[in-house]
Design an enzyme around this catalytic site. Structure first.
Site, PDB file in Angstrom:
ATOM      1  N   ILE A 140      40.136  48.107  51.128  1.00  0.00           N
ATOM      2  CA  ILE A 140      39.047  47.146  51.269  1.00  0.00           C
ATOM      3  C   ILE A 140      38.780  46.542  49.891  1.00  0.00           C
ATOM      4  CG2 ILE A 140      36.672  46.785  52.003  1.00  0.00           C
ATOM      5  CD1 ILE A 140      38.635  47.670  54.262  1.00  0.00           C
ATOM      6  N   LYS A 141      38.744  45.213  49.848  1.00  0.00           N
ATOM      7  CA  LYS A 141      38.534  44.523  48.573  1.00  0.00           C
ATOM      8  C   LYS A 141      37.051  44.326  48.316  1.00  0.00           C
ATOM      9  CE  LYS A 141      41.535  41.183  47.196  1.00  0.00           C
ATOM     10  NZ  LYS A 141      42.367  39.962  47.309  1.00  0.00           N
ATOM     11  N   ILE A 142      36.632  44.759  47.132  1.00  0.00           N
ATOM     12  CA  ILE A 142      35.255  44.578  46.673  1.00  0.00           C
ATOM     13  C   ILE A 142      35.305  43.863  45.325  1.00  0.00           C
ATOM     14  CG2 ILE A 142      33.188  45.766  45.827  1.00  0.00           C
ATOM     15  CD1 ILE A 142      33.715  47.997  47.822  1.00  0.00           C
TER      16      ILE A 142
END
Length: 364
Positions: A140-142
């Site tokens: 998951i990209k944050i």
């Protein structure tokens, strides 16, 4: 004849594709990139999905179906995106399950860009997307914004793989490594194993030069044009080597922790005067990832030169950044500007995407 792209892997660097759509998966092109070029992962972002969904009819049927139950257009979008991410993750499961399980084979999905400055919202959505995709080889990209740091730590502490995106500054990168390590310590303290957790820190390159180069030309420093982003990346790798060799890190490594690899992003040359493989060639080295647009992969396959370059010219890199200070060019100010613009660059296509999906839903 040796494949130039595949040769990069011999130097310990993984090439991930910075692109996804249904056609590349369904046509077998992505599988071919895995088999022939040794591509070992995929990254996506709101701009990539905007292009994929608005320029193709491949999503029309799903927009109609999901539109009947989705409470919001954003929820509908993530329904479309998750389907693509799951299909790509399944394609990369062979890479993920190689002899050293989890060394590679990741597919990245980004939280809503509207949450870039919202710690709580980012943390909640990261966990939701992680559960919805339900693949151990998803990241998951944050965004690595100031509010994103706690979200990164909290997500790692929940055992979620995180791709920290939108990094421009060396100071912020070091804060991100701290968030990762602290998150692993939190997960371990809660009685969980940590060997399955993986993370990358995505350091953006060519956008730095787009801003800095005109300032250098104004000051008559043409010899430094196109050098600052690469110098910053080389210094980031020095930080990486230092942080992931401390006693604190060794204690986690003994429990099976993986270092948070640096990932080079924004590697397509935006200046036509530069070689189109410039940013790839300059930063090949061990334990790193390079996420590359399709056209840059094609260019590198044709005429790229694979060599161990990441740790060459370190003194020059240090001198380049020192010279900027002498010239009165404030790199910290520029990297903050780039972070702010980066958020905007993802917000605008996301807004356009949601509008397009809304229009399509009405037609359906």
């Amino acid at each position: 004849m040796a494949n130039n792209v595949k040769q990069i892997h011999e130097f310990g660097q993984s090439i991930w594709l910075d692109f996804i759509d249904r056609e590349i998966i369904a046509s077998g092109k992505l599988k071919k990139l895995i088999d022939e070029d040794g591509v070992r992962g995929v990254t996506s972002n709101p701009a990539i999905f905007e292009k994929a969904i608005t320029s193709s009819s491949d999503y029309d049927a799903d927009i109609k179906t999901l539109g009947e139950t989705a409470k919001t257009t954003e929820e509908l979008f993530f329904g479309l995106a998750i389907k693509d991410i799951q299909a790509a993750a399944d394609l990369f499961s062979g890479v993920y399950n190689e002899e050293v399980k989890g060394a590679d084979g990741y597919v990245s999905l980004e939280v809503s860009p509207f949450l870039a400055l919202d710690t709580e919202g980012t943390t909640k959505q990261a966990e939701l997307l992680w559960k919805q995709v339900d693949r151990e080889n998803v990241m998951i990209k944050i965004p690595g914004t100031k509010p994103g740091l706690q979200a990164i730590r909290s997500s790692i502490a929940k055992g979620i793989n995180i791709n920290v995106t939108l990094l421009f500054s060396l100071d912020r990168y070091e804060e991100v490594t701290e968030a990762y390590i602290a998150g692993l310590e939190d997960h371990l303290a809660a009685g969980h194993n940590i060997e399955h957790i993986s993370s990358v820190a995505s350091f953006f390159l060519s956008r730095i030069d787009v801003i800095v180069d005109p300032l250098l030309e104004e000051k008559g420093q043409k010899d430094l044009v196109g050098q600052v982003a690469i110098a910053s990346a080389k210094k980031a790798y020095e930080i990486y080597k230092r942080v992931f060799s401390t006693d604190r890190w060794k204690a986690l490594a003994a429990k099976g922790a993986k270092p948070q690899r640096l990932l080079w992003a924004s590697t397509g040359s935006k200046n036509p005067a530069f070689k189109d493989t410039k940013y790839v060639e300059a930063l090949i080295g061990p334990d790193t990832v390079d996420t590359v647009p399709l056209e840059t992969i094609d260019a590198f396959r044709d005429h790229g030169i694979a060599a161990n370059t990441l740790e060459t010219g370190l003194e020059e890199a240090t001198a380049t950044l020192a010279k900027l200070k002498e010239l009165g060019i404030d790199l910290d100010k520029i990297t903050q500007q780039l972070e702010d613009e980066g958020i905007d660059k993802f917000n605008k296509p996301f807004e356009k995407l949601l509008k397009a999906i809304e229009d399509q839903k009405v037609k359906a």
